[in-house]
Design a protein around this motif. Structure first.
Motif, PDB file in Angstrom:
ATOM      1  N   GLN A 156       0.693  -1.317   0.099  1.00  0.00           N
ATOM      2  CA  GLN A 156       0.106  -0.062   0.308  1.00  0.00           C
ATOM      3  C   GLN A 156       0.758   0.878   0.246  1.00  0.00           C
TER       4      GLN A 156
ATOM      5  N   GLN B  28       1.120   5.383   0.217  1.00  0.00           N
ATOM      6  CA  GLN B  28      -0.194   6.540   0.313  1.00  0.00           C
ATOM      7  C   GLN B  28       1.264   7.755   0.182  1.00  0.00           C
TER       8      GLN B  28
ATOM      9  N   ASP C 193      -3.317   5.601  -1.277  1.00  0.00           N
ATOM     10  CA  ASP C 193      -3.766   6.014  -2.518  1.00  0.00           C
ATOM     11  C   ASP C 193      -4.078   4.862  -3.723  1.00  0.00           C
ATOM     12  N   TYR C 194      -2.853   3.879  -3.616  1.00  0.00           N
ATOM     13  CA  TYR C 194      -2.145   2.814  -4.079  1.00  0.00           C
ATOM     14  C   TYR C 194      -1.793   1.673  -4.289  1.00  0.00           C
TER      15      TYR C 194
ATOM     16  N   HIS D 179      -0.925  15.576  -4.385  1.00  0.00           N
ATOM     17  CA  HIS D 179      -1.767  14.144  -5.094  1.00  0.00           C
ATOM     18  C   HIS D 179      -1.642  15.097  -6.523  1.00  0.00           C
TER      19      HIS D 179
ATOM     20  N   THR E   5      -5.804   2.322  -7.523  1.00  0.00           N
ATOM     21  CA  THR E   5      -5.727   3.327  -7.150  1.00  0.00           C
ATOM     22  C   THR E   5      -6.597   3.368  -6.369  1.00  0.00           C
ATOM     23  N   LEU E   6      -7.083   3.302  -4.836  1.00  0.00           N
ATOM     24  CA  LEU E   6      -7.756   2.750  -3.655  1.00  0.00           C
ATOM     25  C   LEU E   6      -8.381   3.859  -3.356  1.00  0.00           C
ATOM     26  N   THR E   7      -9.853   4.050  -2.829  1.00  0.00           N
ATOM     27  CA  THR E   7     -10.141   5.342  -1.996  1.00  0.00           C
ATOM     28  C   THR E   7      -9.888   4.589  -0.591  1.00  0.00           C
ATOM     29  N   GLY E   8      -9.702   5.687   0.584  1.00  0.00           N
ATOM     30  CA  GLY E   8      -9.045   5.577   1.625  1.00  0.00           C
ATOM     31  C   GLY E   8      -7.871   5.690   2.109  1.00  0.00           C
ATOM     32  N   GLU E   9      -7.459   4.923   2.968  1.00  0.00           N
ATOM     33  CA  GLU E   9      -5.969   5.535   3.645  1.00  0.00           C
ATOM     34  C   GLU E   9      -4.817   5.545   2.638  1.00  0.00           C
TER      35      GLU E   9
END
Length: 151
Positions: free
Chosen positions: A69, A71, A104-105, A75, A98-102
């Motif tokens: 993960q 962060q 980013d990838y 951005h 790419t993700l939502t939440g804490e």
């Protein structure tokens, strides 16, 4: 739109992409020419992106699988493009999201050993100017293999 025969054809090809038109026809109760035309249409329309062999990671010397993960500290679009380019160039990163939440990838990686994973994290990912934090989870065992998509 996909009909039931198209869905069955896609399911069969996900199990074995080497099936001939003859074999597909037998499995789908179609003539070989009909099966071949359907396959070609599904390829042309983009339902089938490619054909590939699934390798045994251990047999090719990749003993560590991990999820990493990442962060980001910034951005902006340029930072995102640079990071995506970095990831694309790394052969040990086999997929990324790419993700939502804490985080980013999320990156899925295969490495020769823990030292190689450590180098990837500390010498490649963390030095990127837009990366704030990296967290990895090492896979102990994959109890369900990558499965075909449901059709």
């Amino acid at each position: 739109m996909l009909d039931n025969t198209d869905k069955r054809l896609l399911a069969e090809l996900q199990q074995n992409a080497h099936l001939t038109a003859q074999e597909l026809g037998e499995r789908l109760n179609l003539s070989p020419s009909q099966a071949g035309r359907r396959r070609q249409r599904l390829e042309t329309e983009g339902y089938i992106r490619s054909y590939a062999a699934r390798l045994n990671p251990r047999k090719v010397g990749l003993t560590v699988q991990a999820f990493v993960q990442v962060q980001m500290s910034t951005h902006g679009p340029e930072e995102s493009r640079q990071f995506a380019r970095l990831v694309e160039l790394r052969p040990e990163v086999i997929s990324g999201w790419t993700l939502t939440g804490e985080a980013d990838y999320l990156l899925r990686v295969y490495c020769e050993d823990l030292a190689a994973l450590n180098r990837l994290i500390h010498e490649i990912l963390l030095p990127h100017p837009a990366v704030a934090r990296v967290q990895s989870q090492i896979v102990m065992d994959q109890f369900k293999q990558d499965a075909p998509l449901p059709c």
